[in-house]
Design a protein around this motif. Sequence first.
Motif, PDB file in Angstrom:
ATOM      1  N   ARG A   1       0.994  -0.585  -0.068  1.00 12.20           N
ATOM      2  CA  ARG A   1       0.045  -0.016  -0.056  1.00 12.20           C
ATOM      3  C   ARG A   1       0.477   1.251   0.290  1.00 12.20           C
ATOM      4  NH1 ARG A   1      -4.113  -1.138   4.781  1.00 12.20           N
ATOM      5  NH2 ARG A   1      -6.003   0.575   3.805  1.00 12.20           N
ATOM      6  N   ASP A   2       0.988   1.742   0.642  1.00  8.61           N
ATOM      7  CA  ASP A   2       1.986   3.442   1.336  1.00  8.61           C
ATOM      8  C   ASP A   2       3.439   3.062   0.985  1.00  8.61           C
ATOM      9  OD1 ASP A   2       0.570   2.464   4.104  1.00  8.61           O
ATOM     10  OD2 ASP A   2       1.333   4.189   4.406  1.00  8.61           O
ATOM     11  N   THR A   3       3.211   1.500   1.999  1.00  7.39           N
ATOM     12  CA  THR A   3       4.845   0.678   2.324  1.00  7.39           C
ATOM     13  C   THR A   3       4.601  -1.192   1.834  1.00  7.39           C
ATOM     14  OG1 THR A   3       3.549   0.027   4.966  1.00  7.39           O
ATOM     15  CG2 THR A   3       4.832   2.304   4.806  1.00  7.39           C
ATOM     16  N   THR A   4       5.505  -1.162   1.935  1.00  8.90           N
ATOM     17  CA  THR A   4       6.064  -2.965   1.588  1.00  8.90           C
ATOM     18  C   THR A   4       7.251  -3.124   2.573  1.00  8.90           C
ATOM     19  OG1 THR A   4       6.275  -4.575  -0.186  1.00  8.90           O
ATOM     20  CG2 THR A   4       7.761  -2.262  -0.073  1.00  8.90           C
ATOM     21  N   VAL A   5       6.739  -4.494   2.574  1.00  8.76           N
ATOM     22  CA  VAL A   5       8.273  -5.090   3.123  1.00  8.76           C
ATOM     23  C   VAL A   5       9.143  -5.947   2.189  1.00  8.76           C
ATOM     24  CG1 VAL A   5       8.639  -6.773   5.034  1.00  8.76           C
ATOM     25  CG2 VAL A   5       7.066  -5.075   5.398  1.00  8.76           C
ATOM     26  N   ILE A   6      10.254  -5.124   2.504  1.00  6.93           N
ATOM     27  CA  ILE A   6      11.129  -7.055   1.001  1.00  6.93           C
ATOM     28  C   ILE A   6      12.321  -7.241   2.295  1.00  6.93           C
ATOM     29  CG2 ILE A   6      12.574  -7.248  -0.263  1.00  6.93           C
ATOM     30  CD1 ILE A   6      11.336  -4.299  -1.459  1.00  6.93           C
ATOM     31  N   GLY A   7      12.465  -8.787   2.525  1.00  5.81           N
ATOM     32  CA  GLY A   7      13.153  -9.384   3.595  1.00  5.81           C
ATOM     33  C   GLY A   7      12.375  -9.127   4.981  1.00  5.81           C
ATOM     34  N   ASP A   8      13.263  -8.529   5.248  1.00  9.56           N
ATOM     35  CA  ASP A   8      13.632  -8.287   7.111  1.00  9.56           C
ATOM     36  C   ASP A   8      13.149  -6.181   7.081  1.00  9.56           C
ATOM     37  OD1 ASP A   8      12.655 -10.707   7.810  1.00  9.56           O
ATOM     38  OD2 ASP A   8      15.336 -10.463   8.184  1.00  9.56           O
ATOM     39  N   ARG A   9      13.040  -5.845   6.053  1.00 11.53           N
ATOM     40  CA  ARG A   9      13.308  -3.578   5.894  1.00 11.53           C
ATOM     41  C   ARG A   9      11.658  -3.312   5.653  1.00 11.53           C
ATOM     42  NH1 ARG A   9      17.870   0.174   3.739  1.00 11.53           N
ATOM     43  NH2 ARG A   9      16.350   1.325   4.841  1.00 11.53           N
ATOM     44  N   GLU A  10      11.153  -2.759   6.091  1.00 11.20           N
ATOM     45  CA  GLU A  10       9.764  -1.778   5.503  1.00 11.20           C
ATOM     46  C   GLU A  10      10.728  -0.647   4.406  1.00 11.20           C
ATOM     47  OE1 GLU A  10       5.455  -1.026   7.494  1.00 11.20           O
ATOM     48  OE2 GLU A  10       7.033   0.557   7.953  1.00 11.20           O
ATOM     49  N   TYR A  11       9.440  -0.440   4.048  1.00  7.77           N
ATOM     50  CA  TYR A  11      10.414   0.249   2.912  1.00  7.77           C
ATOM     51  C   TYR A  11       9.000   1.120   2.488  1.00  7.77           C
ATOM     52  CZ  TYR A  11      14.286  -2.306   1.719  1.00  7.77           C
ATOM     53  OH  TYR A  11      15.132  -2.707   1.291  1.00  7.77           O
ATOM     54  N   LEU A  12       9.028   2.361   2.128  1.00  6.38           N
ATOM     55  CA  LEU A  12       8.309   3.799   1.905  1.00  6.38           C
ATOM     56  C   LEU A  12       8.091   3.173   0.222  1.00  6.38           C
ATOM     57  CD1 LEU A  12       6.630   5.766   2.809  1.00  6.38           C
ATOM     58  CD2 LEU A  12       8.088   7.504   1.705  1.00  6.38           C
ATOM     59  N   SER A  13       6.745   2.742  -0.659  1.00  7.90           N
ATOM     60  CA  SER A  13       6.239   2.708  -1.759  1.00  7.90           C
ATOM     61  C   SER A  13       6.035   3.362  -2.345  1.00  7.90           C
ATOM     62  CB  SER A  13       5.681   1.125  -1.641  1.00  7.90           C
ATOM     63  OG  SER A  13       5.332   0.634  -2.540  1.00  7.90           O
ATOM     64  N   PHE A  14       6.286   3.767  -3.421  1.00  7.26           N
ATOM     65  CA  PHE A  14       5.866   4.595  -4.817  1.00  7.26           C
ATOM     66  C   PHE A  14       5.468   3.826  -6.150  1.00  7.26           C
ATOM     67  CE2 PHE A  14       7.023   8.001  -1.914  1.00  7.26           C
ATOM     68  CZ  PHE A  14       6.087   8.688  -2.112  1.00  7.26           C
ATOM     69  N   GLY A  15       5.549   2.396  -5.499  1.00  7.99           N
ATOM     70  CA  GLY A  15       5.810   1.156  -6.816  1.00  7.99           C
ATOM     71  C   GLY A  15       4.671   0.416  -7.326  1.00  7.99           C
ATOM     72  N   SER A  16       3.054   0.601  -6.522  1.00  7.07           N
ATOM     73  CA  SER A  16       1.778  -0.077  -7.080  1.00  7.07           C
ATOM     74  C   SER A  16       1.384   0.830  -7.591  1.00  7.07           C
ATOM     75  CB  SER A  16       2.348  -0.642  -5.860  1.00  7.07           C
ATOM     76  OG  SER A  16       1.219   0.030  -5.155  1.00  7.07           O
ATOM     77  N   TYR A  17       0.652  -0.006  -7.941  1.00  6.83           N
ATOM     78  CA  TYR A  17      -0.977   0.178  -8.335  1.00  6.83           C
ATOM     79  C   TYR A  17      -2.214   0.482  -8.089  1.00  6.83           C
ATOM     80  CZ  TYR A  17       1.532  -0.408 -13.325  1.00  6.83           C
ATOM     81  OH  TYR A  17       2.558  -0.806 -14.502  1.00  6.83           O
ATOM     82  N   ASN A  18      -2.144  -0.139  -6.396  1.00  9.78           N
ATOM     83  CA  ASN A  18      -2.406   0.006  -5.275  1.00  9.78           C
ATOM     84  C   ASN A  18      -3.228   1.566  -4.979  1.00  9.78           C
ATOM     85  OD1 ASN A  18      -4.572  -1.127  -3.625  1.00  9.78           O
ATOM     86  ND2 ASN A  18      -3.187  -1.356  -1.898  1.00  9.78           N
ATOM     87  N   TYR A  19      -4.187   2.383  -6.261  1.00  6.97           N
ATOM     88  CA  TYR A  19      -3.934   3.792  -5.257  1.00  6.97           C
ATOM     89  C   TYR A  19      -5.419   3.840  -4.676  1.00  6.97           C
ATOM     90  CZ  TYR A  19      -2.253   4.655 -10.531  1.00  6.97           C
ATOM     91  OH  TYR A  19      -1.417   4.652 -11.857  1.00  6.97           O
ATOM     92  N   LEU A  20      -6.005   4.019  -4.835  1.00  4.83           N
ATOM     93  CA  LEU A  20      -6.889   3.647  -3.155  1.00  4.83           C
ATOM     94  C   LEU A  20      -6.986   3.075  -2.639  1.00  4.83           C
ATOM     95  CD1 LEU A  20     -10.239   4.492  -5.519  1.00  4.83           C
ATOM     96  CD2 LEU A  20      -8.666   6.073  -4.778  1.00  4.83           C
ATOM     97  N   GLY A  21      -5.831   1.755  -2.199  1.00  7.24           N
ATOM     98  CA  GLY A  21      -5.494   1.168  -0.972  1.00  7.24           C
ATOM     99  C   GLY A  21      -6.529   0.112  -0.594  1.00  7.24           C
ATOM    100  N   LEU A  22      -7.028  -0.302  -1.598  1.00  8.11           N
ATOM    101  CA  LEU A  22      -8.405  -1.349  -1.925  1.00  8.11           C
ATOM    102  C   LEU A  22      -7.256  -2.529  -1.623  1.00  8.11           C
ATOM    103  CD1 LEU A  22     -11.300   0.467  -4.130  1.00  8.11           C
ATOM    104  CD2 LEU A  22     -10.399   0.476  -1.510  1.00  8.11           C
ATOM    105  N   SER A  23      -6.576  -2.512  -2.702  1.00 12.77           N
ATOM    106  CA  SER A  23      -6.359  -4.090  -2.247  1.00 12.77           C
ATOM    107  C   SER A  23      -5.396  -4.640  -0.683  1.00 12.77           C
ATOM    108  CB  SER A  23      -4.990  -4.040  -3.453  1.00 12.77           C
ATOM    109  OG  SER A  23      -4.641  -5.623  -2.685  1.00 12.77           O
ATOM    110  N   GLY A  24      -6.229  -5.103  -0.223  1.00 18.12           N
ATOM    111  CA  GLY A  24      -5.598  -5.466   1.332  1.00 18.12           C
ATOM    112  C   GLY A  24      -6.590  -4.810   2.446  1.00 18.12           C
TER     113      GLY A  24
END
Length: 611
Positions: free
Chosen positions: A251-274
Amino acid sequence: DGERAAAPAGPAARAVSGPAPLPATERTPPCTLPPSPLAPRHHWVVDASAREAADPTGHPEEPPRVVATVLPSAGRGAPASPGGSARPAPGASAQPGSAAQPDVSAEPGGAAASVVLEAVSRTGVFPLSDLGERMVLTTDLGFDSLMLQELDIIIARHAPGFPTEETFKPGLTIGRLTELVAPHLTHAPAPAVPPLPREPWETPAPRGDEYAATAGVDGFPEVRQFEERLDAITAGGADFPYFRVHRGTIRDTTVIGDREYLSFGSYNYLGLSGHPAVTAAVHEAVDRYGTSVSASRVLSGERELTVRLERALAAFLGVDDCLALVSGHATNVTAIGHVVGAGDLVLHDALAHDSILQGCALSGAARRPFAHNDTDQLAHMLRANRSRFRRVLIAVEGAYSMDGDLVDLPAVIELKKRYGALLMVDEAHSIGTVGEHGRGVGEFFGVDRSGVDLWMGTLSKAFASCGGYLGSSARMVRWLRHTLPGFVYSVGLTPANAAAALAASELITAERVRALRRNAELFLSLAASAGLATGSSAHTPIVPCLLGDSARTLRVADRLYERGVIADPIFHPAVEEGLSRLRFFVTSEHREGDIRRAVSVLAQEVSAAGG
């Protein structure tokens, strides 16, 4: 949060159980539709008795052969007189290349034989010398219904009015087909040309590794070139930026490995996935319908869930009806490939998505790009070319995913009407994100929805699912529902995907869309203040940062990743050489502080990377 916790009971339950059935008086009675004039499909079963009845005398091992001169592609169009059935000249040699080979196009009925034999040869990939007049297309030559359709199209170019249905009758021989074609022939073959050279399978067996470069994919030169480009991406020491494995929902963030990242890389524009309501609807749909509809929707793959999704999409768009398909990319490919064909023209924006270009290639139509959002050039192309083509399709996108700008829809609609063209709008990135209620560029510009022939969109972005849709008039959608190859011959949407999109459609509110718009405007204004090049981005949640050089773009992306911010680097051929960029997808879930931090980090790293 409180809003998310309270939501599941409504949309989730309605997405699966639905409203009460319509009263009997409101149901539309079933009707039988005629076959599509653009793409007829004929199927039948040929049993043993039919095969035997096709030629009661039986076929000799080597049937008499009819040899004809092949028509060169550029030599068609001269008028001709209809003739009777074709027969080889008495005593003439039937072997290719023989000096005594007859020119059947000069005999009565020879022109029809030439047309038929060339069409059969091209469609079935048979040498002309292997074809005989008593051969049955289905049982002897292995023609299926699609091959027969192609054969029919080729013959119709020379024999308008030819009785199409005859082509699809079991037991049809080459000789009988010639007799049927002859009375309708209006375009004679060109003057006789030398026989075809021997076919590849007639040449001596290859020696050694003559075909090694094409005998396996590993040997293809394009594979080697791809690997060289791949190596070049990371030659400067940066990590490979693609196919990273994410844990959990992005959504606005994602987890890769054990670290949380601020994400601007997905199409989940309205946060409705999840979103809890969407997830609950999916669970209920899988419990009730299983994980797949297991068939084409035309057969046993239809479910009420998908029908209600299509009604909801139609209402959301403001069109008569919608058709949902399993893939957004495939939706464009099959729709364009079905609506236009040889003799037609597609005019598309130069930044059109790959799926539009693939659809053009499938269709066989001529294709011409016009400069991005340049309606003056589009008008010039229409003025110069409209009269030369049967149909002209204008293909544009609502929001362009590489530049983040909108189509000038009112101007394009005006040109469509003025020149009698068709118009298709791809709303993959504009539906759910543009307009006061997220209903796309049609709502943004306040246009009459009937001014667009096909509204296309995807379910994988704002609708938190997977698939595509086509919205149009009731008549158009009914025709597509019965004839569109990518729909008729494809499995239906999974219950999970249908339920997710249906629940999401009920959660797309003006409040969510306004939050998205505020975040996008904040990101864009901060980037401009920092002196970052954002191109023509406006009115969308897509903000590019143009860096030009591929190596520089990769360095900046790598540094952002190290500092906890994800933005995907885009290189040629996705964009023009020299226009490499980082692309930021803003969502309604991003917080103001996170946006400010991301732009600040971006500006620092762009400056550090230099020119």
